[in-house]
Design an enzyme around this catalytic site. Structure first.
Site, PDB file in Angstrom:
ATOM      1  N   LYS A  22       0.838  -1.212   0.000  1.00 39.59           N
ATOM      2  CA  LYS A  22       0.000   0.000   0.000  1.00 39.59           C
ATOM      3  C   LYS A  22       0.868   1.256   0.000  1.00 39.59           C
ATOM      4  CE  LYS A  22      -1.721   1.524   4.055  1.00 39.59           C
ATOM      5  NZ  LYS A  22      -1.448   2.947   4.362  1.00 39.59           N
ATOM      6  N   ASN A  23       1.890   1.276   0.850  1.00 36.02           N
ATOM      7  CA  ASN A  23       2.694   2.488   1.000  1.00 36.02           C
ATOM      8  C   ASN A  23       3.644   2.721  -0.166  1.00 36.02           C
ATOM      9  OD1 ASN A  23       1.384   3.063   3.322  1.00 36.02           O
ATOM     10  ND2 ASN A  23       3.090   2.589   4.702  1.00 36.02           N
ATOM     11  N   CYS A 128      -4.094  13.888  13.542  1.00 35.67           N
ATOM     12  CA  CYS A 128      -4.155  12.498  13.137  1.00 35.67           C
ATOM     13  C   CYS A 128      -4.121  11.651  14.384  1.00 35.67           C
ATOM     14  CB  CYS A 128      -2.946  12.206  12.258  1.00 35.67           C
ATOM     15  SG  CYS A 128      -2.597  10.489  12.046  1.00 35.67           S
ATOM     16  N   ARG A 133       1.855  14.906  13.424  1.00 30.34           N
ATOM     17  CA  ARG A 133       2.279  14.637  12.053  1.00 30.34           C
ATOM     18  C   ARG A 133       2.237  15.845  11.115  1.00 30.34           C
ATOM     19  NH1 ARG A 133       0.025   8.745  10.373  1.00 30.34           N
ATOM     20  NH2 ARG A 133       1.679   8.872   8.845  1.00 30.34           N
ATOM     21  N   ASP A 318       5.136   0.626  11.867  1.00 30.57           N
ATOM     22  CA  ASP A 318       3.866   0.048  11.428  1.00 30.57           C
ATOM     23  C   ASP A 318       3.689  -1.407  11.877  1.00 30.57           C
ATOM     24  OD1 ASP A 318       3.161   2.416  10.295  1.00 30.57           O
ATOM     25  OD2 ASP A 318       3.494   1.806   8.215  1.00 30.57           O
ATOM     26  N   ARG A 410      -8.550  -0.301   5.201  1.00 28.45           N
ATOM     27  CA  ARG A 410      -7.645   0.680   4.591  1.00 28.45           C
ATOM     28  C   ARG A 410      -6.312   0.027   4.215  1.00 28.45           C
ATOM     29  NH1 ARG A 410      -6.182   5.346   8.123  1.00 28.45           N
ATOM     30  NH2 ARG A 410      -4.856   5.557   6.307  1.00 28.45           N
TER      31      ARG A 410
HETATM   32  C1  UD1 Z   1       4.873   6.832   6.184  1.00 32.92           C
HETATM   33  C2  UD1 Z   1       3.919   5.668   6.070  1.00 32.92           C
HETATM   34  C3  UD1 Z   1       3.421   5.239   7.445  1.00 32.92           C
HETATM   35  C4  UD1 Z   1       4.621   4.959   8.354  1.00 32.92           C
HETATM   36  C5  UD1 Z   1       5.586   6.126   8.363  1.00 32.92           C
HETATM   37  C6  UD1 Z   1       6.874   5.833   9.134  1.00 32.92           C
HETATM   38  C7  UD1 Z   1       2.903   5.982   3.905  1.00 32.92           C
HETATM   39  C8  UD1 Z   1       1.699   6.320   3.106  1.00 32.92           C
HETATM   40  N1  UD1 Z   1       2.803   6.049   5.222  1.00 32.92           N
HETATM   41  O1  UD1 Z   1       4.126   7.920   6.746  1.00 32.92           O
HETATM   42  O2  UD1 Z   1       2.620   4.060   7.292  1.00 32.92           O
HETATM   43  O3  UD1 Z   1       4.147   4.746   9.661  1.00 32.92           O
HETATM   44  O4  UD1 Z   1       5.976   6.465   7.019  1.00 32.92           O
HETATM   45  O5  UD1 Z   1       7.504   4.699   8.626  1.00 32.92           O
HETATM   46  O6  UD1 Z   1       3.929   5.612   3.349  1.00 32.92           O
HETATM   47  N2  UD1 Z   1       7.471  14.589  10.264  1.00 32.92           N
HETATM   48  C9  UD1 Z   1       7.648  15.920  10.509  1.00 32.92           C
HETATM   49  N3  UD1 Z   1       7.492  16.804   9.474  1.00 32.92           N
HETATM   50  C10 UD1 Z   1       7.164  16.398   8.213  1.00 32.92           C
HETATM   51  C11 UD1 Z   1       6.998  15.014   7.967  1.00 32.92           C
HETATM   52  C12 UD1 Z   1       7.154  14.134   9.013  1.00 32.92           C
HETATM   53  O7  UD1 Z   1       7.938  16.326  11.631  1.00 32.92           O
HETATM   54  O8  UD1 Z   1       7.042  17.243   7.316  1.00 32.92           O
HETATM   55  C13 UD1 Z   1       7.631  13.610  11.373  1.00 32.92           C
HETATM   56  C14 UD1 Z   1       6.339  12.839  11.649  1.00 32.92           C
HETATM   57  O9  UD1 Z   1       5.475  13.557  12.520  1.00 32.92           O
HETATM   58  C15 UD1 Z   1       6.875  11.581  12.282  1.00 32.92           C
HETATM   59  C16 UD1 Z   1       8.202  11.357  11.540  1.00 32.92           C
HETATM   60  O10 UD1 Z   1       8.545  12.623  10.970  1.00 32.92           O
HETATM   61  O11 UD1 Z   1       7.127  11.776  13.643  1.00 32.92           O
HETATM   62  C17 UD1 Z   1       8.157  10.322  10.444  1.00 32.92           C
HETATM   63  O12 UD1 Z   1       7.054  10.557   9.590  1.00 32.92           O
HETATM   64  P1  UD1 Z   1       7.081  10.173   8.024  1.00 32.92           P
HETATM   65  O13 UD1 Z   1       8.227   9.266   7.783  1.00 32.92           O
HETATM   66  O14 UD1 Z   1       6.994  11.427   7.233  1.00 32.92           O
HETATM   67  O15 UD1 Z   1       5.732   9.369   7.886  1.00 32.92           O
HETATM   68  P2  UD1 Z   1       4.698   9.403   6.687  1.00 32.92           P
HETATM   69  O16 UD1 Z   1       5.411   9.603   5.400  1.00 32.92           O
HETATM   70  O17 UD1 Z   1       3.575  10.310   7.031  1.00 32.92           O
END
Ligand code: UD1
Length: 431
Positions: A22-23, A128, A133, A318, A410
């Site tokens: 999915k991701n 969220c 996030r 995850d 989902r």
């Molecule tokens: C993706 C995955 C999710 C997984 C996560 C971590 C998808 C669709 N989702 O989510 O299933 O749990 O990676 O492996 O692929 N952060 C910031 N600022 C930002 C972006 C992120 O502070 O602009 C922080 C987030 O709050 C979190 C950390 O960075 O604490 C990691 O998040 P991120 O790797 O970005 O997760 P997603 O891409 O949202």
């Protein structure tokens, strides 16, 4: 709302086909916005999140055709479909609140839209269930590439009327989504972009490989420093999506928690190396087979193992909830530490209602194993927390009713069918 009724205590024995990730599928679908030619994606899982992304891309003007079920090259049916996406005419560069609030990954249209069309307006995803996030890293990265960013009325506006320009982007923390957004945007920027402290998740490697097949110039794929040499335009490609390591890890834990013996079809052991290592330490045999990975639990309780979530190649956040479910019935204690997301322990009170002994201190949960859980009505507010309750129910004495299972839909295709095929007593109760 549908529920899942589980009669616990059945050993899982058999094989489970693992679908496309999915991701990986979600960012790959967004990559279709980078070209006016057809992007063909194989092994796209049939999931609610994929439907949400389909609706979002359709309203941007992408023509999406489903070509029906397909099998993996090794002949194993993994479910999934082939999807053809063509963004020959971008009808709208706005991603509306109604769709973005359903799924955070919607923000992945931002990079491709601004790169190809010079502008994009995307609703902020908002709070969220697993922490605040933010998307600041996505926005700072696009700014570094020359985009003007404005926040107004709950929307992010990104504008680069004369195109993006390559730059060096240093991420202060590892972010999967920000790495993906920037990787896609940089393919059409003028000059070269270097992403430093980039995420190394296999889904990013998969995206990069597809972008290369579309004509992008990318070096350092799979490392934490990715260099992208911008090109004028991208073209058609045909890409098979990487297997879902989180789905595979979840079923591996399902086998372990029921003392079962299950072969996961279509997944390679290196994809699930970190969870496999934890399972092995807990006394579960995990071995590579010709068709995938075999997970065989012995005739005794697993041993408690400490786990800390980390970016890939560390233990995935995850799978944290699922591994915690296993540790609730382990011999001894396990300290589970969540370093990626704040507030990702919503499954704890529900597991405790089933008889688990867990104490949370900040980002760590001390799990003291109990000989058995007991079934109970439970519910959770996110995908992985929900599935951890299903796993607990498979091992518990008596009946467990998991409510609000739309979260499961989902991220898990035909979850109850795959479990039932291995002997689990699980059924969907429509409501
Ligand atoms: C993706 C995955 C999710 C997984 C996560 C971590 C998808 C669709 N989702 O989510 O299933 O749990 O990676 O492996 O692929 N952060 C910031 N600022 C930002 C972006 C992120 O502070 O602009 C922080 C987030 O709050 C979190 C950390 O960075 O604490 C990691 O998040 P991120 O790797 O970005 O997760 P997603 O891409 O949202």
């Amino acid at each position: 709302m549908d529920k899942l009724r589980i009669a616990g205590g059945k050993r899982l024995v058999g094989s489970i086909p693992i679908g496309g990730a999915k991701n990986a599928a979600l960012p790959l679908m967004c990559a279709s916005l980078l070209t006016d030619e057809v992007l063909t994606l194989r092994h796209v899982p049939r999931l609610a999140d994929i439907d949400t992304m389909t609706h979002l891309l359709q309203q941007h003007g992408v023509t999406i055709t489903l070509l029906g079920a397909n099998g993996r090259s090794n002949g194993q049916k993994n479910g999934g479909v082939t999807v053809k996406l063509q963004a020959d005419d971008i009808a709208s560069t706005t991603a509306p609140y109604d769709l973005v609030r359903k799924m955070r990954a919607s923000v992945l249209v931002l990079g491709p839209l601004v790169a190809r069309h010079g502008q994009a307006r995307v609703s902020l995803p908002g709070g969220c269930a697993i922490g605040t996030r933010p998307i600041d890293l996505h926005l700072k990265g696009l700014q570094a590439l020359g985009a003007e960013i404005e926040l107004e009325g709950g929307y992010v506006s990104a504008r680069a009327p004369h195109g993006l320009v390559g730059a060096r982007v240093v991420f202060p923390t590892v972010s999967v989504g920000a790495t993906e957004n920037l990787l896609m945007a940089a393919t059409l920027a003028r000059g070269s972009t270097v992403l430093v402290n980039a995420a190394r998740e296999p889904e990013i490697t998969d995206l990069a490989q597809c972008l290369v097949a579309m004509g992008a110039g990318i070096e350092g794929v799979g490392t934490d420093e990715i260099t992208i040499h911008g090109v004028e335009r991208l073209h058609a490609a045909d890409h098979a999506i990487v297997p879902d390591r989180i789905e595979a890890g979840t079923y591996a834990i399902a086998a372990a928690i029921t003392g079962g013996d299950v072969e996961l079809l279509g997944v390679d052991l290196p994809l699930i190396e970190a969870p496999a290592r934890v399972l092995a330490e807990a006394g579960v045999a995990v071995t590579a087979t010709e068709k995938g990975v075999r997970v065989a639990a012995g005739n005794r309780r697993p041993t408690g193992v400490d786990v800390m979530t980390e970016p890939f190649p560390g233990f995935p956040t995850d799978l944290q909830a699922q591994m915690m479910a296993l540790m609730t019935v382990a011999e001894g204690a396990a300290m589970i530490t969540e370093t990626i997301f704040e507030n990702r322990f919503m499954h704890v009170p529900e597991l405790c209602r089933m008889g688990a002994n867990i104490n949370v201190h900040g980002a760590s949960a001390m799990v003291r194993g109990v000989p058995a859980l007991t079934g109970a009505p439970v519910m959770a507010t996110d995908l992985r927390a929900s599935v951890s309750l299903v796993l607990a129910g498979l091992a518990a004495r008596g009946e467990t009713m998991v409510n609000r299972i739309y979260h499961l839909d989902r991220g898990y295709e035909r979850l109850e069918d795959k479990l039932a095929a291995c002997g689990a007593a699980v059924e969907r109760v429509r409501g």
